[in-house]
Write an enzyme that holds these catalytic residues in place. Structure first.
Site, PDB file in Angstrom:
ATOM      1  N   LYS A   1     -48.864  30.970 -55.764  1.00 32.56           N
ATOM      2  CA  LYS A   1     -50.096  31.136 -54.177  1.00 32.56           C
ATOM      3  C   LYS A   1     -51.110  31.680 -55.633  1.00 32.56           C
ATOM      4  CE  LYS A   1     -49.127  29.942 -50.280  1.00 32.56           C
ATOM      5  NZ  LYS A   1     -49.091  29.867 -48.889  1.00 32.56           N
TER       6      LYS A   1
ATOM      7  N   LYS B   1     -43.840  18.314 -55.367  1.00 37.16           N
ATOM      8  CA  LYS B   1     -43.580  18.373 -53.790  1.00 37.16           C
ATOM      9  C   LYS B   1     -45.388  17.692 -53.381  1.00 37.16           C
ATOM     10  CE  LYS B   1     -44.577  22.197 -51.717  1.00 37.16           C
ATOM     11  NZ  LYS B   1     -44.858  22.258 -49.809  1.00 37.16           N
TER      12      LYS B   1
ATOM     13  N   LYS C   1     -50.628  19.364 -49.063  1.00 38.68           N
ATOM     14  CA  LYS C   1     -51.789  19.254 -48.377  1.00 38.68           C
ATOM     15  C   LYS C   1     -52.719  19.523 -50.197  1.00 38.68           C
ATOM     16  CE  LYS C   1     -51.298  22.696 -44.344  1.00 38.68           C
ATOM     17  NZ  LYS C   1     -50.142  22.771 -43.942  1.00 38.68           N
TER      18      LYS C   1
HETATM   19  P1  ADP Z   1     -47.938  22.851 -47.276  1.00 39.44           P
HETATM   20  O1  ADP Z   1     -47.013  22.750 -48.851  1.00 39.44           O
HETATM   21  O2  ADP Z   1     -48.510  21.643 -47.061  1.00 39.44           O
HETATM   22  O3  ADP Z   1     -48.965  23.534 -47.158  1.00 39.44           O
HETATM   23  P2  ADP Z   1     -46.376  24.433 -45.312  1.00 39.44           P
HETATM   24  O4  ADP Z   1     -46.499  25.166 -46.230  1.00 39.44           O
HETATM   25  O5  ADP Z   1     -47.194  24.312 -44.398  1.00 39.44           O
HETATM   26  O6  ADP Z   1     -46.899  22.719 -46.163  1.00 39.44           O
HETATM   27  O7  ADP Z   1     -44.967  23.708 -44.920  1.00 39.44           O
HETATM   28  C1  ADP Z   1     -44.860  23.342 -43.212  1.00 39.44           C
HETATM   29  C2  ADP Z   1     -43.560  23.033 -43.313  1.00 39.44           C
HETATM   30  O8  ADP Z   1     -42.719  21.933 -44.061  1.00 39.44           O
HETATM   31  C3  ADP Z   1     -42.644  24.261 -43.920  1.00 39.44           C
HETATM   32  O9  ADP Z   1     -41.484  24.366 -43.330  1.00 39.44           O
HETATM   33  C4  ADP Z   1     -42.434  23.615 -45.633  1.00 39.44           C
HETATM   34  O10 ADP Z   1     -41.124  24.219 -46.095  1.00 39.44           O
HETATM   35  C5  ADP Z   1     -41.727  21.874 -44.895  1.00 39.44           C
HETATM   36  N1  ADP Z   1     -42.962  21.235 -46.259  1.00 39.44           N
HETATM   37  C6  ADP Z   1     -43.608  21.186 -47.432  1.00 39.44           C
HETATM   38  N2  ADP Z   1     -44.458  20.449 -47.673  1.00 39.44           N
HETATM   39  C7  ADP Z   1     -43.124  19.761 -47.939  1.00 39.44           C
HETATM   40  C8  ADP Z   1     -42.250  18.328 -48.794  1.00 39.44           C
HETATM   41  N3  ADP Z   1     -42.816  17.796 -49.702  1.00 39.44           N
HETATM   42  N4  ADP Z   1     -41.146  18.120 -48.407  1.00 39.44           N
HETATM   43  C9  ADP Z   1     -40.232  18.936 -47.288  1.00 39.44           C
HETATM   44  N5  ADP Z   1     -40.717  19.842 -46.624  1.00 39.44           N
HETATM   45  C10 ADP Z   1     -41.818  19.856 -46.955  1.00 39.44           C
END
Ligand code: ADP
Ligand code: TRP
Length: 319
Positions: free
Chosen positions: A114, A195, A198
């Protein structure tokens, strides 16, 4: 005694199938198990560590609560609240700051990622982010934390902090563990070695609120190199409750007869069907319902937090 489970999610954008398969689906399964006492919250304080628009925040919080309710997170089975409504968590985070070596925080992959992506705003909150996460978890004395793979490091540092506190001041906190699903890391549609996230843009993710035609369109454009095909096949398996479609596609794939378009359209149909009930329920959720759910969740979470903090203040010499 029931085991306590805590997890949070940031109000930063739409939920995608990675969030669902990696975390929220697990929340729904766990809340139904009477062995657990579940706390699920909206991590609004964490979401302030990246630039954001203040006038949007309340809408983002409400949207996320409505999405969780429509997916089946149930206020009668789990405590649902907003992180910042339990102000004692910030007090505990401060105390944990005084126990956390900077060298541990410097190791965090998410901090490194980040800060590379937001070079103009590397704030102290971004650095101390896992300390606040440890406070979220430990203020409820949680033993289990259902999250995706990217959050495992933050649960590990929570154990380091719990151990330090217990050794220095007296045993109060459990040492929690992450709970992963079968798919702790769903991959991006356009870059299948990364991965799904968003923060990489809407074309890389399938949002749970996407209409069926959007789902078809995004999957039609998904990359189909070796990693991409594997990702699509994995997703079919995850969304195919009966397992019948998976068996059929895998058989064709093994003999080289699986057409990409067939794989893609089958997957799109499975995903669109999985979230049909969600789309229907989502429209019916009112602001009033959201407010009530959050008020009840807050009342319970604040009570538990106050109880923990009385013991903390005494142990550290503040009372
Ligand atoms: P992003 O990376 O899309 O911003 P968040 O940080 O809001 O997602 O993650 C919210 C939850 O979803 C956390 O528990 C995170 O580990 C899980 N998560 C986010 N992206 C993935 C993914 N690609 N595969 C599995 N779990 C995920
Ligand atoms: N950092 C988590 C994420 O981005 C959200 C979060 C905040 C969390 N506090 C938590 C998750 C406590 C589990 C437990 O997804």
């Amino acid at each position: 005694m029931k085991k306590v489970i805590v997890s949070g999610i940031q109000p930063t954008g739409e939920l995608h199938i990675g969030n669902y398969l990696g975390a929220v689906k697990n929340w729904i399964d766990l809340q139904n198990d009477p062995a657990y006492d579940c706390f699920f919250f909206i991590a609004d304080w964490h979401s302030m560590t990246i630039d954001y628009e203040p006038s949007e925040k309340q809408r983002q919080i409400k949207n996320l609560v409505a999405d969780l309710l429509a997916l089946g997170v149930d206020p009668n089975k789990a405590h649902i609240y907003v992180q910042s409504s339990v102000t004692a968590t910030a007090e505990l985070a401060w105390i944990f700051n005084t126990l956390t070596p900077m060298s541990e925080l410097e190791k965090m992959t998410q901090y490194k990622d980040k800060s590379a992506r937001n070079a103009e705003n590397i704030n102290t909150g971004l650095f101390a982010y896992p300390v606040l996460q440890a406070a979220d978890i430990l203020i409820n004395k949680a033993e289990l934390v259902p999250v995706g793979e990217d959050q495992v490091q933050h649960v590990e540092i929570t154990r380091v902090i719990a151990k330090k506190f217990n050794n220095k001041f007296g045993k109060l906190f459990p040492e929690p563990h992450a709970l992963l699903t079968k798919v702790p890391r769903v991959m991006s549609l356009t870059e299948p070695t990364k991965k799904m996230s968003k923060s990489h843009g809407p074309k890389t993710c399938i949002f749970i609120s996407d209409a069926p035609d959007e789902i078809y369109a995004k999957i039609r454009k998904a990359v189909t190199d070796e990693a991409g095909i594997q990702n699509l096949l994995d997703l079919v398996e995850l969304f195919d409750e009966s397992g019948l479609t998976t068996a059929h596609l895998k058989k064709d794939f093994a003999v080289g007869e699986l057409k990409n378009v067939e794989l893609k359209d089958t997957l799109a149909e499975l995903i669109a069907n999985t979230f049909a009930t969600f789309r229907e329920r989502r429209q019916k959720i009112t602001d009033r319902e959201i407010k009530e759910v959050l008020m009840h969740g807050h009342e319970h979470a604040a009570k538990i937090a106050a109880h923990t903090m009385r013991a903390v203040r005494e142990l550290v010499g503040l009372e």
